[in-house]
Design an enzyme around this catalytic site. Structure first.
Site, PDB file in Angstrom:
ATOM      1  N   ARG A  31     -64.816  16.432   8.897  1.00 25.57           N
ATOM      2  CA  ARG A  31     -65.224  16.912   7.526  1.00 25.57           C
ATOM      3  C   ARG A  31     -65.711  16.229   6.321  1.00 25.57           C
ATOM      4  O   ARG A  31     -64.461  14.335   6.578  1.00 25.57           O
ATOM      5  CB  ARG A  31     -63.788  18.177   6.552  1.00 25.57           C
ATOM      6  N   ASP A  32     -66.285  16.048   5.830  1.00 25.56           N
ATOM      7  CA  ASP A  32     -66.732  14.790   4.349  1.00 25.56           C
ATOM      8  C   ASP A  32     -66.081  14.943   3.530  1.00 25.56           C
ATOM      9  O   ASP A  32     -65.055  16.406   3.373  1.00 25.56           O
ATOM     10  CB  ASP A  32     -68.366  15.488   3.461  1.00 25.56           C
ATOM     11  N   ASN A  89     -79.610  12.189   6.327  1.00 22.57           N
ATOM     12  CA  ASN A  89     -80.269  11.104   5.414  1.00 22.57           C
ATOM     13  C   ASN A  89     -80.762   9.989   5.902  1.00 22.57           C
ATOM     14  O   ASN A  89     -79.256   9.623   6.660  1.00 22.57           O
ATOM     15  CB  ASN A  89     -79.822  10.918   3.939  1.00 22.57           C
ATOM     16  N   VAL A  98     -73.864   5.855   4.446  1.00 25.40           N
ATOM     17  CA  VAL A  98     -73.029   5.278   4.895  1.00 25.40           C
ATOM     18  C   VAL A  98     -74.296   4.985   6.545  1.00 25.40           C
ATOM     19  O   VAL A  98     -74.307   6.002   7.061  1.00 25.40           O
ATOM     20  CB  VAL A  98     -71.807   6.293   6.114  1.00 25.40           C
ATOM     21  N   HIS A 102     -75.443   9.866  11.373  1.00 29.04           N
ATOM     22  CA  HIS A 102     -74.436  11.061  10.702  1.00 29.04           C
ATOM     23  C   HIS A 102     -76.029  12.853  10.357  1.00 29.04           C
ATOM     24  O   HIS A 102     -76.618  12.115  10.193  1.00 29.04           O
ATOM     25  CB  HIS A 102     -73.954  10.789   9.592  1.00 29.04           C
ATOM     26  N   HIS A 104     -75.232  15.934   8.630  1.00 32.66           N
ATOM     27  CA  HIS A 104     -73.950  17.241   7.518  1.00 32.66           C
ATOM     28  C   HIS A 104     -74.481  18.943   8.610  1.00 32.66           C
ATOM     29  O   HIS A 104     -75.767  18.630   8.072  1.00 32.66           O
ATOM     30  CB  HIS A 104     -74.813  16.378   6.033  1.00 32.66           C
TER      31      HIS A 104
HETATM   32  P1  DGP Z   1     -74.817   9.734   3.512  1.00 32.80           P
HETATM   33  O1  DGP Z   1     -75.117   9.874   1.835  1.00 32.80           O
HETATM   34  O2  DGP Z   1     -75.795  11.099   3.894  1.00 32.80           O
HETATM   35  O3  DGP Z   1     -74.696   8.627   4.424  1.00 32.80           O
HETATM   36  O4  DGP Z   1     -73.434  10.838   3.671  1.00 32.80           O
HETATM   37  C1  DGP Z   1     -72.430  10.183   3.763  1.00 32.80           C
HETATM   38  C2  DGP Z   1     -70.863  11.209   3.666  1.00 32.80           C
HETATM   39  O5  DGP Z   1     -70.144  10.069   4.122  1.00 32.80           O
HETATM   40  C3  DGP Z   1     -70.710  11.112   2.239  1.00 32.80           C
HETATM   41  O6  DGP Z   1     -71.086  12.309   1.924  1.00 32.80           O
HETATM   42  C4  DGP Z   1     -69.444  11.202   1.929  1.00 32.80           C
HETATM   43  C5  DGP Z   1     -68.896  10.887   3.588  1.00 32.80           C
HETATM   44  N1  DGP Z   1     -67.575   9.424   3.871  1.00 32.80           N
HETATM   45  C6  DGP Z   1     -67.816   8.607   3.123  1.00 32.80           C
HETATM   46  N2  DGP Z   1     -67.012   7.423   3.499  1.00 32.80           N
HETATM   47  C7  DGP Z   1     -65.925   9.147   4.332  1.00 32.80           C
HETATM   48  C8  DGP Z   1     -64.479   8.421   5.379  1.00 32.80           C
HETATM   49  O7  DGP Z   1     -63.584   7.863   4.521  1.00 32.80           O
HETATM   50  N3  DGP Z   1     -64.306   9.797   5.317  1.00 32.80           N
HETATM   51  C9  DGP Z   1     -64.647  11.495   5.347  1.00 32.80           C
HETATM   52  N4  DGP Z   1     -64.610  12.053   6.056  1.00 32.80           N
HETATM   53  N5  DGP Z   1     -66.179  11.578   4.554  1.00 32.80           N
HETATM   54  C10 DGP Z   1     -66.144   9.928   4.428  1.00 32.80           C
END
Ligand code: DGP
Length: 116
Positions: A31-32, A89, A98, A102, A104
Site C-alpha cells: 500500500r502507498d 510515472n 521514487v 513501480h 500505481h
Molecule cells: P511516484 O511519484 O510515481 O514516484 O510515486 C512514489 C510513491 O511512493 C508515492 O505515491 C508515495 C510512495 N511512497 C514513498 N515513500 C514510501 C514509503 O516509505 N512507503 C510506502 N508504502 N510508500 C511510499
C-alpha cells in the site's frame, strides 16, 4: 541487483516496513504511504530498475509479471469490476519521485480524465 540507497529496495529487503498485499517471484505489491484513492497499491519489481522502461528493456525480469500482479491486486481489492487505473510515472516531469520502477494501482472512486 539492488541499490543500497533505494527506498523501495529497502522495502523489498524488509529493512523498511510496508503493508504488503501480494507477492510473486519477481514482484511485490504494497500500500502507498500517501494514498490518493480508497485503493492505492504500488507494484514493484524485486530487482532495482529506475523505471518501467528499464524493466522492459532489460528483459531479464518479465515485465508481464508486474501487470499480472496489478491484475491480481485489483481482483483481491475488489476493484476489478468497477474499474481501476494503472499509472507508471516515468521521469521528473511525470512526477516520478521514487526512482525504482513501480506501477500505481488506483481504484475505489471515480477518476477524472485527463490526469493532472
Ligand atoms: P511516484 O511519484 O510515481 O514516484 O510515486 C512514489 C510513491 O511512493 C508515492 O505515491 C508515495 C510512495 N511512497 C514513498 N515513500 C514510501 C514509503 O516509505 N512507503 C510506502 N508504502 N510508500 C511510499
Amino acid at each position: 541487483m539492488s541499490d543500497p540507497d533505494c527506498l523501495f529496495c529497502k522495502i523489498v529487503a524488509g529493512d523498511i516496513a510496508a503493508d504488503i498485499v501480494a507477492e510473486s517471484d519477481t514482484a511485490i505489491a504494497f500500500r502507498d504511504v500517501n494514498p490518493q484513492a480508497p485503493t492505492h497499491v504500488l507494484v514493484i519489481p524485486r530487482e532495482h530498475y529506475q523505471n518501467v522502461g528499464e524493466v522492459a528493456a532489460a528483459g531479464d525480469v518479465d515485465a508481464g509479471d508486474l501487470f499480472r500482479l496489478c491484475s491480481e491486486v485489483a481482483a483481491t481489492e475488489g476493484i476489478a469490476e468497477s474499474g481501476y487505473r494503472l499509472v507508471a510515472n516515468t521521469g521528473a516531469q511525470a512526477h516520478q519521485t521514487v526512482f525504482h520502477a513501480h506501477v500505481h494501482v488506483l481504484g475505489g472512486r471515480p477518476m477524472g480524465w485527463p490526469p493532472g
